[in-house]
Motif scaffolding. Structure first.
Motif: not given
Ligand SMILES: Cc1cc2nc3c(=O)[nH]c(=O)nc-3n(C[C@H](O)[C@H](O)[C@H](O)COP(=O)(O)OP(=O)(O)OC[C@H]3O[C@@H](n4cnc5c(N)ncnc54)[C@H](O)[C@@H]3O)c2cc1C
Ligand SMILES: NC(=O)c1ccc[n+]([C@@H]2O[C@H](COP(=O)([O-])OP(=O)(O)OC[C@H]3O[C@@H](n4cnc5c(N)ncnc54)[C@H](OP(=O)(O)O)[C@@H]3O)[C@@H](O)[C@H]2O)c1
Ligand SMILES: Cc1cc2nc3c(=O)[nH]c(=O)nc-3n(C[C@H](O)[C@H](O)[C@H](O)COP(=O)(O)O)c2cc1C
Length: 569
Positions: A375, A378, A380, A388-389, A391, A435, A567, A569
């Protein structure tokens, strides 16, 4: 395509025996890759034919198509589930009743496997579909500008080709379960009355989650968090965490290529800032999807504090003042509002917190009772404030201390290691795109698959960002990883990316494709996956001595035969 026979009422069984046998057969056939539900055995009444066509990138539309087939079977249809990749426009006139379920990807594009049918229906080459009755369910996400565009396109193209829309299209946002269920019920009722099906059998209710799965998006498993380990060395500009969950006793099963859905909790500091901006203390009771809860708990567990819904901007009367150039968050909108709403009205205008999907980075064969993720955190700055992202930083900062995380398996049958263990495998996975390929390589090692494996990996710097370096080196030493080509973008003046390595090795890459290799891409959709696709075309043109058109046809046939899977994203 497979067939689920239903035991007809005329068969020599009691009603109880028949129900048990039907359940038994449905159980067996629901485990197959695609379903054909409701075809009668000899001497059974003739059922109305129904085609359920899906276009999917990450498996949701496929899973809904299978649920639709089960429900249609109960209502007297002989339903056939088909991937759009398996159907040409010329074949559509052979179908009388059609339910079409598709997601949207890229920038308003259809999923990869749905693209040929999409273009065939729009480029004037398709036949008349005047004898086709249909309805479309579009899956999407209102965070994207071209919401549900692929579904809208299919709906318009079918109508233009003379097909009869039997019920209006439904466009589903991320909470697709309820609108899908309503759409299916309405569409099956309309098709039933038009075709004579459904009258005596329409007694069941639909469920948007597979009945065989005990844990799901709606009923996630509280998985103990075993490990959260930063994969970057000190000094890195990136933060990618390896996360391990314990699945012991959960009954959750997954395959290499699947994703894990994680339902995050909001950061306590952000929740406190929102409560303060509201002028509350956090103890105020507010409604949530699971009943009344204190405001602090509700904001931590149930509501999205990211990009505000239009309803919130309206409630706060700030629609003009907090829009572009930067997308504001709920806190920005609240801080900009002249008057603060009551806490109940405020949460009423928030979106529900949504799960995030992560490509699983473990093979269950190598790690029984565990599931691993890779993971990227994230982080910024926006309007001068650190952000903060939700999840990725929940997993990075709080999940281990919290002890558990709510998870479910999101099956993705469109992304799998080669079915043939001898087939070569080429994987392009820079950054967190590594991943699923860790999972694929573990799978190949665990099954002693003899096929050759080639990985293209890249990230910013070799010294700090060579994710899973020890594992990959060991896999190379053991012979499982036949080739490892690395592209560290910031170790030299000019950028070097994975696609540069592909082009440098064009002849060998093409030779692997000619030898039957499957080609996989995972990671960033907006830039990397597009550039890798361009590079793949160049490889086939250069090494295969083909024209651009011939190379495009070659690559299209890789897609059609499921030897080019993404896959992204
Ligand atoms: C099928 C699938 C598989 C995936 N697999 C993985 C995986 O293996 N590993 C992985 O790390 N992720 C993966 N993702 C992405 C993952 O689901 C999340 O989207 C990601 O972790 C971010 O979620 P978050 O809650 O941390 O961030 P959010 O709270 O959702 O914030 C992300 C949003 O923040 C904004 N944002 C981000 N950066 C900036 C910036 N610099 N400036 C302004 N705004 C910005 C953007 O609006 C962005 O959409 C996958 C996604 C999908 C669909
Ligand atoms: N849609 C979503 O929900 C979502 C959420 C989170 C993340 N993402 C995406 O996921 C990606 C994954 O992030 P990550 O940190 O793991 O990896 P990343 O940002 O993709 O970076 C990995 C490597 O790829 C390089 N790269 C940059 N542009 C490229 C291109 N056009 N072609 C090939 N390689 C390129 C990077 O180089 P440089 O950095 O040196 O240029 C870096 O060396 C992010 O870029 C983000 O766009 C999407
Ligand atoms: C990279 C990416 C791009 C997407 N683009 C769009 C889009 O342009 N429009 C939209 O409505 N939804 C978009 N979505 C949301 C998907 O359509 C949605 O999540 C859908 O439920 C996925 O279904 P599937 O698993 O069947 O592919 C996008 C999702 C991702 C991950």
């Amino acid at each position: 395509m497979s067939t689920v026979p239903l035991i007809p009422e005329t068969a020599p069984f009691t009603a109880e025996q028949r129900a048990w046998l039907n359940g038994f057969l449905a159980g067996i056939f629901s485990r197959s890759a695609a379903s054909n539900v409701g075809r009668p055995l000899a001497d059974a009444p003739v059922l109305a034919p129904l085609t359920i066509l899906y276009g999917t990138q990450t498996g949701t539309a496929e899973s809904l198509a299978k649920q639709a087939a089960k429900e249609a079977g109960k209502r007297g249809f002989a339903a056939t589930v088909l991937d759009m990749a398996e159907v040409s426009a010329d074949q559509l006139p052979n179908h009388a009743n059609l339910l079409l379920i598709t997601s949207t990807y890229g920038e308003g594009e259809p999923p990869d496997a749905a693209k040929p049918l999409h273009s065939a229906l729009s480029n004037g080459s398709a036949p008349s579909l005047s004898s086709l009755r249909y309805s479309v369910c579009a899956l999407g996400d209102t965070n994207y500008t071209l919401f549900c565009q692929a579904g809208k396109d299919f709906d318009a193209h079918l109508e233009k080709l003379g097909a009869t829309r039997i019920t209006p299209r439904t466009d589903c946002d991320v909470d697709y379960e309820e609108p899908f269920t309503v759409w299916l019920d309405t569409a099956l009722s309309a098709l039933g009355s038009a075709s004579g099906a459904g009258a005596s059998l329409a007694t069941s209710t639909t469920s948007a989650e597979p009945a065989v799965e005990s844990y799901s998006k709606k009923n996630p498993y509280s998985a103990p968090v075993l490990t959260v380990r930063n994969l970057n060395a000190p000094g890195s500009a990136k933060e990618v965490n390896h996360v391990e969950f314990d699945l012991t006793g959960s009954g959750l099963v997954y395959e290499a290529g699947d994703a894990l859905g994680v339902i995050p909790q909001n950061c306590a500091d952000l929740v406190s800032a929102v409560i303060q901006a509201l002028g509350c203390d956090g103890e105020e009771a507010v409604p949530t999807p699971v009943g009344e809860l204190p405001l602090r708990t509700a904001l931590t567990q149930h509501y999205d504090l990211g990009k505000p819904a239009p309803a919130l901007l309206e409630l706060l009367n700030v629609a003009g003042s907090v829009s572009a150039p930067t997308t504001p968050h709920v806190l920005d909108a609240l801080l900009a509002a002249a008057t603060k709403p009551a806490p109940g009205a405020f949460v009423g205008a928030l979106k529900k917190i949504q799960p995030r999907l992560y490509s699983i980075s473990s093979s269950p064969k190598a790690h029984p009772d565990q599931v691993h993720l890779t993971v990227g955190a994230v982080r910024y700055e926006l309007n001068g404030l650190p952000r903060k992202g939700v999840c990725s930083t929940f997993l990075a900062e709080r999940a281990l201390a919290h002890g558990t995380a709510a998870v479910y398996v999101h099956s993705n049958k469109a992304f799998r290691p080669p079915a043939d263990p001898t087939a070569p495998m080429i994987m392009v996975g820079p950054g967190t795109g590594i991943a699923p390929f860790r999972a694929f390589l573990e799978e190949r090692a665990a099954t002693a698959a003899p096929g050759k494996n080639w990985l293209f990996f890249g990230d910013q710097r070799a010294s700090t960002d060579f994710l899973y370096r020890d594992e990959l080196t060991a896999l190379q030493a053991s012979g499982v990883l036949t080739r490892l080509d690395l592209a560290f973008s910031r170790d030299q003046k000019e950028k070097i990316y994975v696609q540069n390595r592909m082009l440098e090795n064009a002849a060998e890459l093409y030779a692997w494709l000619e030898a039957g290799a499957c080609f996989y891409v995972c990671g960033d959709a907006s830039r990397m996956a597009k550039d890798v696709d361009v590079a793949l075309h160049q490889v086939v043109e250069l090494a295969g001595k083909k024209s651009p058109e011939e190379a495009a046809a070659y690559i299209q046939s890789l897609k059609t035969t499921k030897r080019y899977q993404r896959d992204v994203y």
